[in-house]
Write an enzyme that holds these catalytic residues in place. Structure first.
Site, short mmCIF file in Angstrom:
data_model
loop_
_atom_site.label_atom_id
_atom_site.label_comp_id
_atom_site.label_asym_id
_atom_site.label_seq_id
_atom_site.Cartn_x
_atom_site.Cartn_y
_atom_site.Cartn_z
N ASP A 148 0.84 -1.19 0.00
CA ASP A 148 0.00 0.00 0.00
C ASP A 148 0.88 1.25 0.00
OD1 ASP A 148 -2.24 -1.57 0.12
OD2 ASP A 148 -2.62 -1.23 2.26
N ARG A 149 0.34 2.32 -0.50
CA ARG A 149 1.09 3.57 -0.59
C ARG A 149 1.65 3.99 0.77
NH1 ARG A 149 -1.39 9.44 -2.51
NH2 ARG A 149 0.54 10.64 -2.33
#
Length: 326
Positions: A148-149
């Site tokens: 995930d970012r």
């Protein structure tokens, strides 16, 4: 008497390669023609000067291997002033993230906030910069898995098609151990266990529950340390790879990951805590594509280190490779 005739330069023709299948058209163009502005690309698409298999297309079109792209000859204009130095700065930044590299594999310590792949509203992402890590300037490195970012930590990249196929097979056959560290709001009970809860997507979140769209998901966890009843340092080993799995599973237990408002976690307290999502891909163990094993541990980023210090946790705690189920 002779007359001179002039002809317009021929359009450019390019073909989509195997490793580019699934890319959006606008991202493909950014990779191959970095000097072009988004405005130029949008205008050429709108006026039909960019075509896919001879037909009009859109910036959001997903490409397939073997498709033919036609672009105006102006796409080969010289790079904008300063573009070379800009790429040098990006390459230097990427090299600082490298934990391990050889002719087949790169392992990065991805910082929180850097998107792995592109999406709406994102100005940059790691996938678009991987060519800066190419050894020969021709072979494009390939992502093997995702984070995930806002998740930091170990990210594996293949430098060639052979390594990508071998590493992907290791993930597919569950020959890989991925370990995460998380800071939770509350202390999971029992202190060690297995979370088995199917997940389905609802809006931007993953929900626990059954139904036709739910997929099985399993996570092993172990509380390594805690600060009273309010915070815990938790070791996690996902046995499946669902979107937001660790975040949704810990929220399901009533102990969401600190700094994760999407899943109901608080973001402030009276301590001098770090900012952002406190989820870190700590360690990966996977067979090397040609020989031996890759076993890499990523140090915590500055924000998580700040929280560890505020809570009196140690970063030197041993990383378990197996967490006994209850």
């Amino acid at each position: 008497m002779t007359t001179e005739t002039s002809s317009a330069p021929a359009p450019l023709t390019r073909f989509v390669t195997e490793d580019e299948g699934g890319l959006r058209l606008d991202r493909w163009i950014r990779r191959h023609f970095p000097a072009l502005t988004n405005g130029q690309v949008q205008k050429w698409i709108r006026t039909g000067q960019i075509r896919l298999d001879g037909k009009r297309t859109s910036a959001e079109s997903r490409l397939k291997a073997g498709q033919q792209l036609r672009l105006p000859p102006f796409a080969l204009q010289p790079p904008a002033a300063g573009a070379f130095n800009h790429d040098k700065r990006k390459a230097a930044r990427l090299k600082k993230l490298i934990l391990f590299e050889d002719e087949d594999v790169i392992v990065l310590n991805k910082p929180a906030g850097l998107a792995v792949q592109g999406g709406s509203g994102l100005k940059e992402n790691l996938d678009d910069e991987l060519m800066l890590l190419s050894l020969d300037g021709k072979t494009r490195p390939k992502l093997v898995h995702r984070l995930d970012r806002e998740t930091s930590g170990v990210l594996l990249i293949a430098r060639n098609a052979f390594a990508a196929a071998r590493l992907a097979a290791s993930f597919r056959h569950h020959d890989t151990i991925k370990l995460y560290w998380a800071l939770t709001a509350g202390v999971p009970k029992p202190r060690r266990g297995l979370i088995e809860a199917p997940l389905f997507k609802q809006g931007h979140k993953m929900r626990v529950g059954g139904g036709p769209n739910a997929k099985d998901a399993a996570t092993l966890y172990h509380v390594m340390d805690h600060a009273g009843k309010n915070m815990a340092c938790v070791l996690l080993r996902p046995l499946t790879g669902r979107t937001h799995q660790l975040r949704a599973h810990l929220a399901h237990k009533g102990t969401p990951i600190w700094g994760d408002p999407l899943y109901g976690a608080p973001q402030e307290n009276d301590l001098d805590m770090g900012k952002g999502l406190h989820l870190h891909a700590r360690r990966i163990i996977i067979p090397h594509p040609r020989r031996g094993m890759i076993d890499i541990t990523a140090p915590l980023d500055q924000e998580m280190k700040k929280s560890w210090q505020a809570l009196g946790f140690s970063e030197d705690k041993g990383d378990l490779t197996s967490i006994p189920a209850p």
